[in-house]
Enzyme design. Structure first.
Site, PDB file in Angstrom:
ATOM      1  N   GLU A 132      -4.762  10.816  -0.425  1.00 27.38           N
ATOM      2  CA  GLU A 132      -4.658  10.114   0.854  1.00 27.38           C
ATOM      3  C   GLU A 132      -3.594  10.745   1.738  1.00 27.38           C
ATOM      4  O   GLU A 132      -3.824  11.044   2.896  1.00 27.38           O
ATOM      5  CB  GLU A 132      -4.361   8.632   0.619  1.00 27.38           C
ATOM      6  N   ARG A 178       2.420  -4.523  -0.243  1.00 32.40           N
ATOM      7  CA  ARG A 178       1.245  -5.052  -0.952  1.00 32.40           C
ATOM      8  C   ARG A 178       1.668  -5.688  -2.278  1.00 32.40           C
ATOM      9  O   ARG A 178       1.089  -6.695  -2.688  1.00 32.40           O
ATOM     10  CB  ARG A 178       0.187  -3.973  -1.166  1.00 32.40           C
ATOM     11  N   GLU A 208     -10.708  -1.174  -5.685  1.00 35.41           N
ATOM     12  CA  GLU A 208      -9.406  -1.429  -6.300  1.00 35.41           C
ATOM     13  C   GLU A 208      -9.318  -2.731  -7.107  1.00 35.41           C
ATOM     14  O   GLU A 208      -8.633  -2.770  -8.132  1.00 35.41           O
ATOM     15  CB  GLU A 208      -8.319  -1.447  -5.213  1.00 35.41           C
TER      16      GLU A 208
END
Length: 1352
Positions: A825, A903, A1284
């Protein structure tokens, strides 16, 4: 000695190398001894189906079939071989078959290729050709009586990071004689074959009426013998003729000599005493590649009959030193079957060690002599040979001598008693004798294909008719720099009776004799010392059991029944599985493929090797190769960089340093806090300093090692989270989420508990490492990059920045990736920017594909986390208050670490309603390579801490953990700590279905019974929920674009902003487009993802790609559908092609842009308000395990997973994602361990030391159920994200292990909550099960030594 042929200076024959590849004859006049078969296939022959995954024979991606005529057997033998290790020169007179040679989509696929594809066993596809070739070789050797055990053995040397392995085995089970059998499990009337209810050919359990097969076996091609590549008749003739003399191949640095007779070999060895003998190259290849060793002369004895001979003598079986381990195993198996058990105990011990020795590809080529002469201190076989008193025949031009493998054979680390000029001719493995008991044990992090932590062989011989010890040998590997005998202990035990008193003395003596320095290489010192005792205890119990079974032995002490399970060898059961999903509604058009289990559209191409990955792109005419120069210091000032030696080396074109950057040297995905190339300071080992560009990868890599960098170290060097806390080394801001009145909650609580847990990091281990090909376009600063990246737009902008050109001059193209998982990423730009600078400097195409060790060194991984918690709760188990602190190890730059921490905080309560809660997150700045995104993105770490305190609460109350979890679960309409309302909550449904499908309560009762009856093996059970927020927490990223062209022939070209990395995104997008346009999927094509078609794309991440890009594709297709509607109305009976042509003739635009942005998103940390997620995915998993309390190993017995994926777009792909994510989580929580030195150097840089789950780690019983009737109104066609969310469910295995450990501790009188860090490795599990053996090996005091590795 007779010499024939053309003489060269060294007196050997100058002949070309002759081999056949896929039936085609190759004559190579300039064979380079340092070139591997893999490089030759890919670079010289253009056969790119065979992949480079690790370059050390540990992943199987490069597997090919090597066929040879063997004079000893008088037949052709086929072997699966790692092409990355096989020297080209070793393949004279061999036939090589690659994945391209057995079938193709263009011609005809082979059934082996077809079945893995149609069974959904290929996701990213990078590992697929290697798995195909392992299976193909197995079938070539055995087509009639194939068993699943054979298939599983064939795959011991193959790894897959995507699928979770189940579909691969399911597809290939159709080749075995067990095809269609339920395995006798779960069928009311017994086996399905016995009662006429034959299953569908998958591993699906026939008892489940709801289970619909994901593939139809009747569609499979039958085996067609005419399709097989024949062994070339010409090669047969050449092979039977043999060598005409000693072959000689001279390379740039190495001379390869291949003698044809033993006399020639001895003469050459006397002339070149430092020459290495190479048979399989499984050790020398590693030394040359990774340890920078250079052996100027290689002797290859492959054609010498005496070294391959096998002879049965009066003493035992004599094996020529060049006999492969596969050959040794086959011969010993036959011997065991033919002789009495008294004679074959040593052979059985060898076979038990071979069972777990590397993978089949290695065993097929590695020689028994090489295993001995390598003198590895952790050799699996040397302890067996030593304890058995094996004899070695050594030979030289001076004569021969026989030596025994005893304490005098291994002199020191990698040194033996073999003299210069001598070679090992053969090895005698002796028969066991009457009254002798012999066993071997190996303990490794992973059962399959793993190097030992401790390995041992033990032999005891009793005085006839008694239990009095007459002779004893205890041999250990992993306890010294060489294999050693515990002679002192053995001597003390001679004359004693086999019983409790002997056991006590043996353990006390071994604890004194088998000591290790606390700083010993390999670490795990206390565990290794404990293992020496634990494994002896296993031997003691095994012998006791055998003595009880023997007749005529007096005074045998009684073996307690609860100790019996400690004597059982591991027995692997073939996995069985069930997959459940909701069929499409009745009446859905057959052409409408949304919701159907459609095969991944690239799967067949991947299985035939025709799918093109970045490094498969044909080389440009003037292309060059790049290798990185990286820092060897964790924190230092650069004093000088000397490239003079490197620039003089063969093939080198230039060196690239920071001064060569035309634009900015600053980089980073959010903050520009990193350098493209280090200028004056390095802040981690692996920091990129520069690069070398040369005419080949090998030349570039050699020269990169010749660049000399002088440093001045800077202190402090901060490596661990604890270092960072002590130094207050944190990135800002420090995030906090708080809701409710924490102090009031703690006051109201009946109990308050505090605890902590450390969660280790994880390497992405995508099978395809980072790779970039940069091609300057010659004008206006234009450059085109082919990159394996999840983030084309970010690559484009950072390359443009470092080149000093606008982004419009940079085109980034992504065809597919061989896996990503978040690792590509943001960190893929580390390489892309450097390659682009080199290409810009030279105005030539430049390519770089990192080797596995380089990739693991520089690219970072999942963040290690340290969590501290204080929890207040009631007697009922209801949680009232929770105060959490998280610390993450970010590494040397911010990268995405703040978002990862956010997160983690968003998931700090997992699935539980807690009225008063506070979470605080510290992002630690350390001197490690920057950690980054990884599937779950901080969520798994946040939830792992939650389940840790939940487990502690249950244990402290003495209540069943599932009861405490259940009463705290969220209900519909409740608020999260960040004040988002939970609607469409399916958590309770998932929980109840999981309890039911797993037979949870029956399992719990059975486990309690088992644990009461067994002291040294324990079973455990856990059920764990998950709640995962879907969407980028950075609101602006929740957008996507698509571009759809309809051509006049009716074909459709679709482009969108997402990248394909195996998750089936392109397949799902074509399904969406097919439904909207009303055309067959066969008319729609996706070529690639590129920045010049869809601009400003978000990374393919956060599980949101199907939601975002699917909606954008839907938008574009609806625009086109609206434009075509008048032509459909005018000509309702016309075809798609008619409507398209009519529109074109009417000058209608047949191209459309689509766009989508997720509505109503945004969150403010200051006010704790807003909506960070579009919706939540829910799931629950139940897992059952069995642990060995003496070694710490565990078996995954059962897992049931219930996952809410809404209305699945493609159940086959979604179940693949659930299983793949679960297995990746299994690695994270039970197996995978990144090990760093105190100076920040990463030891685990390849599959040799870093272990991901293998085929044998699948739960023996696996059920996956996609929740029915759970539409999600907030995403495309009522679907939900799936990438995920399932990963965390593997923590159910961790907590099942913890449950089993609790039972063991209970037997030891320990009932309080205890800390078990993640991953639950054998070391941690064993040390959490204290007993009298472990008490004999106390750890050294912290601070009294420098540890070999540290917990980062």
């Amino acid at each position: 000695m007779t010499w024939t042929g053309t003489w060269s200076e060294s007196g050997s024959v100058a002949e070309p190398l002759v081999l056949f590849v896929n039936g085609r004859k190759i004559v190579e006049n300039d064979a380079d001894p340092e070139m591997t078969l893999l490089t030759y296939l890919r670079r010289k022959l253009g056969l790119t189906g065979t992949k480079l995954g690790c370059a050390e024979g540990g992943c199987g991606a490069c597997t090919v079939m090597v066929s040879r005529f063997h004079p000893q057997h008088q037949r052709v033998l086929h072997h699966a071989v790692n092409a990355c290790l096989a020297p080209l020169c070793s393949l004279h007179l061999s036939a090589i078959t690659t994945v391209e040679g057995i079938g193709s989509v263009a011609q005809k696929v082979h059934p082996v290729q077809e079945r893995i594809a149609r069974a959904h066993g290929s996701q990213c596809g990078f590992c697929t050709p290697g798995i195909v070739m392992s299976m193909y070789t197995l079938l070539r050797n055995n087509t009639t009586q194939l068993k699943m055990a054979d298939v599983e053995e064939a795959f011991q040397g193959n790894l897959c990071r995507c699928t979770g392995y189940r579909p691969i085995l399911e597809g290939y089970k159709t080749f075995t004689k067990e095809v269609g059998c339920c395995g006798g499990r779960g069928v009311a009337n017994g086996c399905c074959l016995a009662n006429g209810n034959e299953a569908d050919g998958s591993l699906t359990n026939g008892s489940e009426a709801e289970s619909v097969p994901l593939f139809n076996t009747s569609d499979f091609l039958p085996m067609d013998p005419t399709q097989e590549v024949i062994f070339p008749p010409e090669l047969m003739s050449l092979s039977k003729a043999g060598l005409s003399g000693c072959l000689r191949f001279q390379g740039e640095r190495v001379l390869w000599l291949q003698p044809s007779t033993l006399d020639e070999l001895l003469l050459l060895k006397s002339q070149h005493q430092d020459a290495k003998l190479v048979v399989g190259n499984t050790e020398v290849g590693i030394e040359v590649k990774f340890k920078n060793m250079l052996y100027p002369v290689i002797l290859a004895p492959a054609f010498i009959p005496e070294l391959h001979a096998v002879e049965h003598t009066e003493e035992g079986v004599l094996f020529g030193a060049a006999c492969s381990l596969t050959c040794v195993g086959a011969e010993l198996k036959a011997t065991v079957d033919a002789l009495t058990p008294d004679q074959t105990q040593v052979f059985k011990a060898v076979l038990e060690q071979l069972r777990w020795f590397a993978g089949l590809q290695i065993r097929n080529v590695a020689a028994i002599g090489g295993n001995i002469m390598t003198a590895s201190p952790i050799s699996d076989l040397n302890p067996v040979l030593m304890a058995a008193g094996s004899k070695l025949t050594l030979i030289s031009t001076e004569g021969r001598r026989v030596v025994q493998m005893d304490s005098s054979f291994f002199l020191s680390y990698r040194k033996t008693a073999v003299q210069p000029g001598e070679i090992l001719l053969n090895v005698l493995i002796p028969y066991s004798t009457q009254g002798q008991h012999f066993s071997a044990f190996k303990q490794a992090p992973r059962r399959e294909d793993d190097i030992s932590i401790v390995t041992t062989a033990m032999s005891v011989t009793f005085v006839t008719g008694t239990t009095v010890v007459k002779d004893m040998k205890l041999s250990y590997g992993g306890m010294a720099p060489m294999t050693v005998l515990a002679n002192q202990t053995a001597r003390k035990l001679i004359g004693r009776r086999w019983g409790e008193e002997l056991l006590q003395q043996a353990c006390s003596s071994l604890a004194e004799e088998m000591t290790l320095d606390p700083s010993a290489p390999g670490g795990m010192v206390t565990y290794r010392r404990t293992l020496t005792l634990s494994l002896f205890y296993k031997f003691y119990l095994t012998v006791l059991r055998r003595l009880q079974e023997e007749e005529g032995v007096d005074s045998v002490e009684k073996l307690r029944p609860d100790c019996l399970s400690a004597t059982e060898l591991y027995h692997h059961e073939t996995p069985s599985s069930i997959q459940l999903y909701q069929a499409v509604p009745k009446g859905q058009r057959q052409e409408d493929v949304v919701g159907r289990p459609m095969m991944h559209l690239s799967a067949l191409k991947q299985a035939t090797g025709e799918a093109v990955y970045c490094d498969d792109i044909p080389m440009y005419k003037n292309e060059l190769h790049l290798a990185l120069v990286t820092s060897t210091k964790a924190h230092a000032q650069i004093l000088s960089i000397d490239v003079s030696e490197a620039e003089k080396m063969p093939g080198v074109v230039t060196c690239v340093l920071a001064k060569d950057i035309p634009g900015s040297n600053r980089t980073g995905p959010i903050l520009l806090d990193e350098t493209v190339l280090a200028e004056d300071r390095v802040t981690c080992v692996g920091h990129i300093i520069g690069a070398v560009v040369a005419d080949s990868q090998l030349h570039a890599q050699r020269a990169a090692k010749a660049v000399r960098v002088k440093y001045q170290e800077i202190h402090p060097v901060i490596i661990t989270i604890q270092d960072a806390i002590a130094a207050q080394s944190f990135f800002q801001p420090i995030r906090t989420i708080q809701r409710g009145d924490l102090e009031a909650g703690f006051r109201q609580a009946d109990h308050i508990l505090e605890g902590e847990i450390h969660i280790g990091g994880q390497e992405h281990f995508y099978l395809e490492t980072n790779v970039t090909v940069a091609v300057p376009r010659g004008e206006d600063g234009e450059i085109e990059l082919f990159v394996s990246t999840q983030s084309a737009a970010k690559t484009q902008s950072l390359v443009a920045m470092c080149l000093g050109v606008p982004s419009s001059r940079v085109v980034v193209r992504v065809k597919r990736m061989g896996g990503g998982f978040g690792g590509k990423e943001s960190r893929s730009t580390l390489l892309s920017t450097v390659v682009a600078i080199a290409a810009n400097k030279l105005k030539q195409p430049v390519r770089c594909m990192l080797d596995r060790d380089e990739d693991m060194l520089v690219s970072g991984g999942r963040h290690p986390f340290y969590g501290k918690y204080k929890v207040g709760y009631m007697d009922s188990g209801k949680i009232l208050a929770l105060d959490l602190t998280y610390y993450s190890n970010a590494g040397n730059s911010l990268d995405l670490s703040l978002s990862v921490m956010e997160r983690a905080l968003f998931h700090m309560e997992n699935s539980y309603s807690i009225p008063n809660i506070r979470g605080c997150g510290f992002v630690c700045r350390t001197n490690l390579p920057s950690n980054t995104a990884f599937r779950g993105f901080g969520g798994p770490q946040g939830m792992m801490v939650a389940e840790s305190w939940m487990s502690d609460v249950a244990q402290s109350l003495g209540k069943p953990a599932e009861e405490v979890r259940r009463i705290n679960l969220y209900v519909q309409g409740e608020l999260t700590p960040f004040n988002q309302v939970l609607d469409q909550l399916t958590l309770e449904r998932c929980w109840e279905e999981c309890l039911s499908r797993s037979n949870y309560h029956q399992r719990r009762a059975a486990i309690q019974s088992y644990n009461r009856q067994n002291r040294w093996t324990k079973q455990g059970l856990a059920i764990i929920p998950t709640k995962f927020g879907i969407g980028f927490t950075a609101t602006f990223l929740n957008q996507a674009g698509a571009l759809v062209h309809i051509y006049t022939d009716g074909s459709v070209l679709l482009t969108h902003g997402g990248t394909e990395m195996g998750q089936g995104l392109h397949t799902k997008m074509i399904q969406v487009a097919s439904r909207v346009l009303g055309v067959s999927c066969s008319k729609i094509h996706i070529s690639e993802t590129s920045t010049n078609t869809v601009p400003n794309t978000s990374p393919t991440a956060a599980s949101a790609s199907s939601d975002l890009n699917g909606a954008a594709v839907q938008n574009a297709c609806e625009i086109l559908q609206k434009r075509l509607e008048p032509y459909k109305t005018k000509n309702p009976k016309g075809s798609w092609e008619d409507w398209v042509k009519n529109a074109y003739y009417d000058r209608v635009n047949l191209s459309a842009n689509g766009f989508y942005k997720t509505p109503d998103l945004g969150y403010n940390f200051e006010t704790n308000s807003g909506r960070p997620f579009n919706y939540f995915s829910y799931g629950v998993a139940c897992s059952e395990v069995e642990i060995d309390c003496l070694t710490g190993s565990h078996k995954n017995l059962h897992s049931t997973i219930v996952m809410d994926v809404g209305h699945s777009l493609n159940p086959a792909i979604d179940i693949g994602q659930v299983e793949g994510g679960f297995m990746q989580g299994l690695g994270l929580f039970t197996l995978e361990e990144l090990r760093y030195s105190p100076q920040g150097f990463l030891y685990t840089r390849g599959p040799g030391m870093y272990k991901i789950p293998a085929f044998g780690d699948i739960p023996t019983q696996l059920t996956v159920s996609l929740l029915r009737d759970a539409p999600n109104v907030k995403a495309i066609y009522a679907s939900k994200a799936v990438g995920e969310p399932p990963l965390f469910l593997a923590s159910s295995v961790f907590f099942a292990i913890k449950d089993a450990v609790s039972s063991s501790r209970s037997d030891a009188g320990l009932s309080a909550a205890f800390r078990l860090d993640s991953p639950a490795t054998p070391e941690r599990v064993r040390m959490a099960c204290p007993d009298p053996l472990s008490s004999l090996c106390p750890p050294a005091a912290p601070g009294s030594f420098i540890p070999w590795d540290v917990q980062v």
